[in-house]
Design an enzyme around this catalytic site. Structure first.
Site, PDB file in Angstrom:
ATOM      1  N   LYS A 140    -108.320 -68.244  23.932  1.00 52.97           N
ATOM      2  CA  LYS A 140    -108.481 -68.118  25.384  1.00 52.97           C
ATOM      3  C   LYS A 140    -108.635 -66.644  25.771  1.00 52.97           C
ATOM      4  O   LYS A 140    -109.478 -66.292  26.599  1.00 52.97           O
ATOM      5  CB  LYS A 140    -107.294 -68.795  26.100  1.00 52.97           C
ATOM      6  CG  LYS A 140    -107.357 -70.315  25.962  1.00 52.97           C
ATOM      7  CD  LYS A 140    -106.070 -71.062  26.309  1.00 52.97           C
ATOM      8  CE  LYS A 140    -106.225 -72.542  25.992  1.00 52.97           C
ATOM      9  NZ  LYS A 140    -105.031 -73.353  26.223  1.00 52.97           N
ATOM     10  N   GLN A 144     -98.968 -71.818  27.904  1.00 47.80           N
ATOM     11  CA  GLN A 144     -99.423 -72.685  26.815  1.00 47.80           C
ATOM     12  C   GLN A 144     -98.450 -73.827  26.571  1.00 47.80           C
ATOM     13  O   GLN A 144     -97.251 -73.615  26.383  1.00 47.80           O
ATOM     14  CB  GLN A 144     -99.626 -71.851  25.534  1.00 47.80           C
ATOM     15  CG  GLN A 144    -100.182 -72.638  24.363  1.00 47.80           C
ATOM     16  CD  GLN A 144    -101.595 -73.183  24.618  1.00 47.80           C
ATOM     17  OE1 GLN A 144    -102.451 -72.525  25.191  1.00 47.80           O
ATOM     18  NE2 GLN A 144    -101.842 -74.413  24.194  1.00 47.80           N
ATOM     19  N   ASP A 184    -105.250 -73.337  35.161  1.00 45.48           N
ATOM     20  CA  ASP A 184    -105.226 -74.348  34.091  1.00 45.48           C
ATOM     21  C   ASP A 184    -104.940 -75.737  34.687  1.00 45.48           C
ATOM     22  O   ASP A 184    -104.924 -76.728  33.966  1.00 45.48           O
ATOM     23  CB  ASP A 184    -104.140 -73.974  33.069  1.00 45.48           C
ATOM     24  CG  ASP A 184    -104.352 -74.620  31.707  1.00 45.48           C
ATOM     25  OD1 ASP A 184    -105.518 -74.873  31.337  1.00 45.48           O
ATOM     26  OD2 ASP A 184    -103.356 -74.889  31.020  1.00 45.48           O
TER      27      ASP A 184
END
Ligand code: NAP
Length: 280
Positions: free
Chosen positions: A54, A98, A121
């Site tokens: 990412k 994450q 996200d």
């Protein structure tokens, strides 16, 4: 029949070129470089790889990333404090926490602490609720990436029967809502679903988001279906038994190179958007 390859890698590459141009234009207008903060808690090697990928994608489009790494022993409170710090930092346009975090941490509380405008996200309850209601919000990156892939290849969704296998907060559930909002008729299957194969046999569009290698059998999938496989397992297989399908379905995502690149691409895409909104 030769199936259409839903090539996420190629679409992501093309989109990265567009995003690079947008980041450049933003800087020329005097805006600040979009910055994505990534938070990795613990030492899971797969998570570390995803975070690295990412960060690399940010660099490819001219964005910057701030990499926060925290030990496996991190508490919920410590993680919440870090998220608050990033929320308060005006130079940070997006925050990625994450998944999964170590089990002593209340992941839901930490996701929900991310400020909505930085939830690039798409993991907050607020963002999910707004998305489900058709209000403005960043979509959860994997299902949104799948929607962008379907759109990029002009796959018709309206009136089609979509069957989503899996109902996780980051994948199956938002996937189903996005397909519903696109006017598909949606069936959601999960571990307590009875006669799973009979549901899958009806699918015009099948999304595999189970997390078990080749769990969904090719013989359950009808000719001419659109096959989306979110899974990726050692040996290069997904959640769907793809091999026998390639000659008889309408379209399918390769594994790897289908859904995965679109997930990262969507995160970057939404981060650039957040950076642009800050400057507008
Ligand atoms: P997850 O949180 O483990 O959820 C799995 C889902 O599958 C659950 O809803 C579970 O049902 C359902 N399930 C399990 N066994 C089943 C069975 N026998 N029959 C029907 N449904 C069953 O996994 P996830 O995070 O959603 O990930 C799903 C897959 O997508 C994994 O392969 C993962 O690696 C992949 N993934 C890919 C990306 C990407 O960027 N490419 C991103 C995220 C995930 P219950 O709810 O009833 O337990």
């Amino acid at each position: 029949m030769s199936a259409l390859l839903l090539d996420g890698k190629a679409l992501a590459k093309k989109t990265e070129e567009e995003l690079s141009a947008r980041v450049k234009a933003l800087k020329e207008r005097g805006g600040s470089t979009p910055i994505l903060a990534t938070i990795l808690v613990g030492d899971d090697p797969a998570s570390a790889t995803y975070v690295k990928m990412k960060g690399n994608a940010c660099e490819r489009v001219g964005m910057e990333s701030i990499r926060v790494e925290m030990p496996s022993s991190t508490t919920t409170e410590e993680l919440l404090n870090k998220i608050q710090e990033l929320n308060d930092n005006p130079n940070v346009h997006g925050i990625l926490l994450q998944h999964p975090v170590p089990e002593q941490i209340d992941e839901r509380a930490c996701f929900d602490a991310i400020e909505l405008s930085k939830d690039v996200d798409g993991v907050t309850c607020l963002g999910f609720g707004r998305m489900a209601m058709g209000e403005e919000a960043y979509g959860c990156a994997t299902p949104k990436g799948i929607m962008r892939l379907l759109e990029g290849f002009d796959i018709e969704l309206q009136g089609k029967h979509a069957v989503v296998v899996g109902r996780s907060p980051i994948l199956g559930k938002p996937m189903a809502m996005m397909l519903l909002n696109a006017n598909a008729t949606v069936t959601i299957c999960h571990s307590r679903t009875q006669n799973l194969d009979s549901h899958i046999r009806q699918a015009d569009i099948i999304v595999g988001a189970v997390g078990k290698p080749e769990f969904i059998k090719a013989e359950w999938i009808k000719d001419g279906a659109v096959v989306i496989d979110a899974g990726y397992h050692p040996g290069g297989v997904g959640d769907i038994e793809l091999g026998p399908l390639k000659d008889r379905v309408a379209a399918y995502t390769p594994v790897p190179g289908g859904v995965g690149p679109m997930t990262i691409n969507t995160l970057i895409y939404q981060s650039v958007d957040s950076g642009e909104k800050k400057t507008a």
